[in-house]
Design a protein around this motif. Structure first.
Motif, PDB file in Angstrom:
ATOM      1  N   ASP A   1      -5.310  -2.512 -10.799  1.00 35.19           N
ATOM      2  CA  ASP A   1      -6.770  -1.752 -10.372  1.00 35.19           C
ATOM      3  C   ASP A   1      -6.793  -0.253 -10.032  1.00 35.19           C
ATOM      4  OD1 ASP A   1      -7.735  -3.809 -11.650  1.00 35.19           O
ATOM      5  OD2 ASP A   1      -9.217  -4.952  -9.902  1.00 35.19           O
ATOM      6  N   SER A   2      -5.401  -0.964  -8.446  1.00 31.05           N
ATOM      7  CA  SER A   2      -5.100   0.592  -7.342  1.00 31.05           C
ATOM      8  C   SER A   2      -5.168   1.622  -8.449  1.00 31.05           C
ATOM      9  CB  SER A   2      -4.547   0.641  -6.297  1.00 31.05           C
ATOM     10  OG  SER A   2      -3.128  -0.473  -6.948  1.00 31.05           O
TER      11      SER A   2
ATOM     12  N   GLN B   1     -11.187  -6.479  -4.062  1.00 32.78           N
ATOM     13  CA  GLN B   1     -12.267  -6.944  -3.558  1.00 32.78           C
ATOM     14  C   GLN B   1     -11.553  -7.865  -2.771  1.00 32.78           C
ATOM     15  OE1 GLN B   1     -13.799  -5.805  -1.175  1.00 32.78           O
ATOM     16  NE2 GLN B   1     -13.146  -3.271  -2.214  1.00 32.78           N
TER      17      GLN B   1
ATOM     18  N   HIS C   1       0.346  -1.022   0.249  1.00 30.35           N
ATOM     19  CA  HIS C   1      -0.180   0.327  -0.058  1.00 30.35           C
ATOM     20  C   HIS C   1       0.698   1.044   0.087  1.00 30.35           C
ATOM     21  CE1 HIS C   1      -2.824   3.413   0.221  1.00 30.35           C
ATOM     22  NE2 HIS C   1      -2.653   3.274   1.429  1.00 30.35           N
TER      23      HIS C   1
ATOM     24  N   ASP D   1      -8.944   7.291   4.041  1.00 27.21           N
ATOM     25  CA  ASP D   1      -9.380   8.041   3.751  1.00 27.21           C
ATOM     26  C   ASP D   1      -8.398   9.091   2.664  1.00 27.21           C
ATOM     27  OD1 ASP D   1     -12.488   7.266   4.563  1.00 27.21           O
ATOM     28  OD2 ASP D   1     -12.369   8.917   5.655  1.00 27.21           O
TER      29      ASP D   1
ATOM     30  N   LEU E   1      -6.615   6.052  -2.188  1.00 28.93           N
ATOM     31  CA  LEU E   1      -7.265   5.383  -2.905  1.00 28.93           C
ATOM     32  C   LEU E   1      -6.893   7.177  -4.171  1.00 28.93           C
ATOM     33  CD1 LEU E   1      -7.042   2.160  -4.131  1.00 28.93           C
ATOM     34  CD2 LEU E   1      -8.108   2.808  -2.072  1.00 28.93           C
TER      35      LEU E   1
ATOM     36  N   SER F   1      -4.480   6.850  -7.738  1.00 30.49           N
ATOM     37  CA  SER F   1      -5.506   6.392  -9.133  1.00 30.49           C
ATOM     38  C   SER F   1      -4.997   7.850  -9.174  1.00 30.49           C
ATOM     39  CB  SER F   1      -6.776   6.496  -8.907  1.00 30.49           C
ATOM     40  OG  SER F   1      -7.434   7.088  -8.020  1.00 30.49           O
TER      41      SER F   1
ATOM     42  N   LYS G   1      -7.946   1.809 -11.087  1.00 30.74           N
ATOM     43  CA  LYS G   1      -9.440   1.794 -11.860  1.00 30.74           C
ATOM     44  C   LYS G   1     -10.129   2.839 -10.182  1.00 30.74           C
ATOM     45  CE  LYS G   1     -10.908  -1.352 -14.088  1.00 30.74           C
ATOM     46  NZ  LYS G   1     -11.255  -3.298 -13.926  1.00 30.74           N
ATOM     47  N   GLY G   2      -8.588   2.889  -9.449  1.00 28.65           N
ATOM     48  CA  GLY G   2      -9.077   3.585  -7.662  1.00 28.65           C
ATOM     49  C   GLY G   2      -9.898   2.578  -6.552  1.00 28.65           C
ATOM     50  N   SER G   3      -9.677   1.144  -6.935  1.00 22.76           N
ATOM     51  CA  SER G   3     -10.151   0.239  -6.018  1.00 22.76           C
ATOM     52  C   SER G   3      -9.071  -0.347  -5.798  1.00 22.76           C
ATOM     53  CB  SER G   3     -11.405   0.238  -6.292  1.00 22.76           C
ATOM     54  OG  SER G   3     -11.311  -0.369  -7.639  1.00 22.76           O
ATOM     55  N   TYR G   4      -8.527  -1.278  -4.783  1.00 19.05           N
ATOM     56  CA  TYR G   4      -7.788  -2.427  -4.390  1.00 19.05           C
ATOM     57  C   TYR G   4      -8.940  -3.627  -4.873  1.00 19.05           C
ATOM     58  CZ  TYR G   4      -3.534  -0.811  -2.464  1.00 19.05           C
ATOM     59  OH  TYR G   4      -2.480   0.598  -1.962  1.00 19.05           O
TER      60      TYR G   4
END
Ligand code: FCB
Length: 494
Positions: free
Chosen positions: A306-307, A315, A250, A333, A336, A340, A310-313
């Motif tokens: 994805d991170s 799932q 991360h 907060d 991401l 991204s 797409k702005g997300s890890y």
């Protein structure tokens, strides 16, 4: 938590059974295996043994294609104690007994710091259009923070100017694993603060070189730091701590995003991440293998893709790590959104496929190179390039690493006959060309590596270069593959 086991496999794991399963017919087993897993590869695209064969010729690349070669600072520069350079984690690691083969270190390496002008001439003689190198963070910030070391910046200025003088486009990687030891002492990539120190360093470099470097890459292969550095411990900093490993992942992603922000605020040029991607195929056609391959793909590829894109890890990876994991607890907060921040290109490094068994382990299907983790499978290049374009849209792609080690020796007549490298590169370039034909916006290709160099824990035993380095004399000799590559570049194809 499932832990990727790629580089844990011993040579013995390349068993006769894997070859037997394919019936000796290249492509057969893979065609059966590929594509049954959601998110892994598409079987419809590669069902034929012929796809791995050398092309008959006539493969022209797009006009202006960026033919290149790649290196990294610690692997080639040497001059470990010169001009104010500080220590990096690789100095510490390689000087620790038992960590590298033969106790090799990067203290001298290919002596590129002193011989860069000669190396620039070699690049010009090859006809390179692009050169990917990395900047040594401890040369710029010997203590990891504070005032920059001008002599360090000057070296890269000379290098970049020398590239321009020879008509070669510089592509600079900000971090190729040589973290300043001072920052490791302050917690290394487990510390969130180090991501911010990286952005500060990036800003210094952008200000110094931003007018001359058109393309920047942030972090080389974050996954290798996570896996080799923190899961298995055979790269610096030599840890075996799965919980720390994914927190490190991360923070590396965060560092990437912060550096992108720093470029937008202070510099010019294009920027993107450099990811080593592995197509993950189920090893058989069971639903269990398909499921296992899908999760494996999450750890190998989607965690990083994805991170950023797409702005997300993913799932499935987060669920597998668990809500109480250090990584999940470490995501704040806005992280991401930072990670991204839009990038201009994606650098893909392809070396090997992974075959995932029903129990989440791995097996091998193809012969390996001298690097026992590398199965030689050119179709994987096509699969991974087309998959990225399919899943993430038409972002410009560059291949920033592809190559293999071969047992090269300098013959009495002064030649180095590395025909294995020529066939490897020809087959992988042919696969890349097919991807271009299928619509992949691939703009350049960099062979790993320009020069033989310090191959991390393997020391100097593995030779990955187009150019042979005779270490006792530091003489450079163009291998047969270098002569071949020069023709490919001149013809803009093969
Ligand atoms: C990649 C690294 C590069 C080199 C090659 C063989 O993972 O980025 O430095 O070691 O492998």
């Amino acid at each position: 938590m499932s832990i990727p086991t790629r580089r844990l496999l011993g040579r013995a794991a390349l068993s006769a059974t894997a070859a037997a399963r394919t019936g000796g017919r290249p492509g057969a087993a893979t065609a059966a295996a590929a594509g049954t897993a959601d998110g892994c590869e598409d079987p419809a695209e590669d069902t034929d043994a012929e796809t791995t064969a050398a092309p008959a010729g006539g493969l022209r690349f797009p006009l202006g294609f960026g033919w290149g070669a790649a290196t990294s600072a610690y692997q080639i520069e040497g001059a470990a104690k010169e001009d104010g350079r500080g220590e990096s984690v690789w100095d510490t690691f390689s000087r620790t007994p038992g960590r590298t083969r033969n106790g090799d270190t990067g203290d001298v390496a290919a002596d590129h710091y002193h011989r860069y002008a000669e190396d620039l001439d070699l690049m010009r003689d090859l006809g390179l259009r692009s050169y990917r190198f990395s900047i040594s963070w401890p040369r710029i910030l010997p203590d990891g923070a504070g005032a920059p070391n001008q002599r360090g910046l000057d070296f890269y200025r000379r290098l970049v100017d020398g590239l321009h003088e020879r008509g070669i486009a510089p592509m600079a990687t900000l971090f190729h694993w040589d973290l300043p030891q001072a920052l490791q002492d302050a917690g290394g990539w487990e510390s969130r603060d180090v991501a911010h120190r990286f952005a500060d360093y990036a800003e210094i470099v952008f200000r110094a070189l931003g007018d001359r470097v058109p393309t920047w890459l942030t972090i080389n292969e974050p996954k290798t730091v996570v896996q080799n550095g923190y899961l298995w411990g055979h790269h610096a900093p030599g840890r075996q701590d799965p919980a720390a490993a994914y927190l490190v992942a991360h923070h590396l992603q965060l560092a990437h995003g912060l550096a992108v922000g720093a470029l937008r605020a202070t510099g010019a040029g294009r920027i993107g991440p450099a990811l080593n991607l592995h197509p993950c195929y189920p090893a058989d056609d069971s639903a269990e293998a398909a499921r296992a391959a899908r999760l494996y793909d999450g750890y190998e590829n989607r965690l990083y893709l994805d991170s950023v894109l797409k702005g997300s890890y993913p799932q499935d990876v987060l669920a597998d790590l668990g809500a109480d994991s250090r990584m999940v607890r470490g995501i704040r907060d806005g992280d991401l959104a930072t990670i991204s921040a839009p990038v201009d290109l994606l650098a893909v490094q392809y070396y090997t496929p992974i075959y995932v068994t029903a129990d989440g382990g791995t097996t091998r299907r193809w012969p390996t190179s001298e690097a026992d983790w590398q199965q030689i499978y050119p179709d994987g290049m096509y699969d991974i390039l087309t998959r990225v374009t399919r899943d993430y849209g038409p972002i410009p792609l560059t291949v920033t690493e592809n190559g293999l080690p071969t047992p090269d020796t300098l013959a009495a007549d002064g030649t180095v006959d590395d025909t294995g490298r020529i066939s490897f590169l020809r087959d992988h370039l042919a696969a890349a060309h097919r991807a271009v034909t299928a619509g992949v916006p691939l703009e350049s290709f960099h062979v790993w590596s320009l020069l033989d160099n310090f191959e991390w824990a393997e020391g100097y035993d593995q030779r990955w270069g187009l150019v042979y380095v005779d270490y006792p004399t530091q003489r450079r000799v163009l291998k047969r593959s270098a002569h071949w590559y020069r023709t490919v570049i001149a013809d803009n194809g093969l």
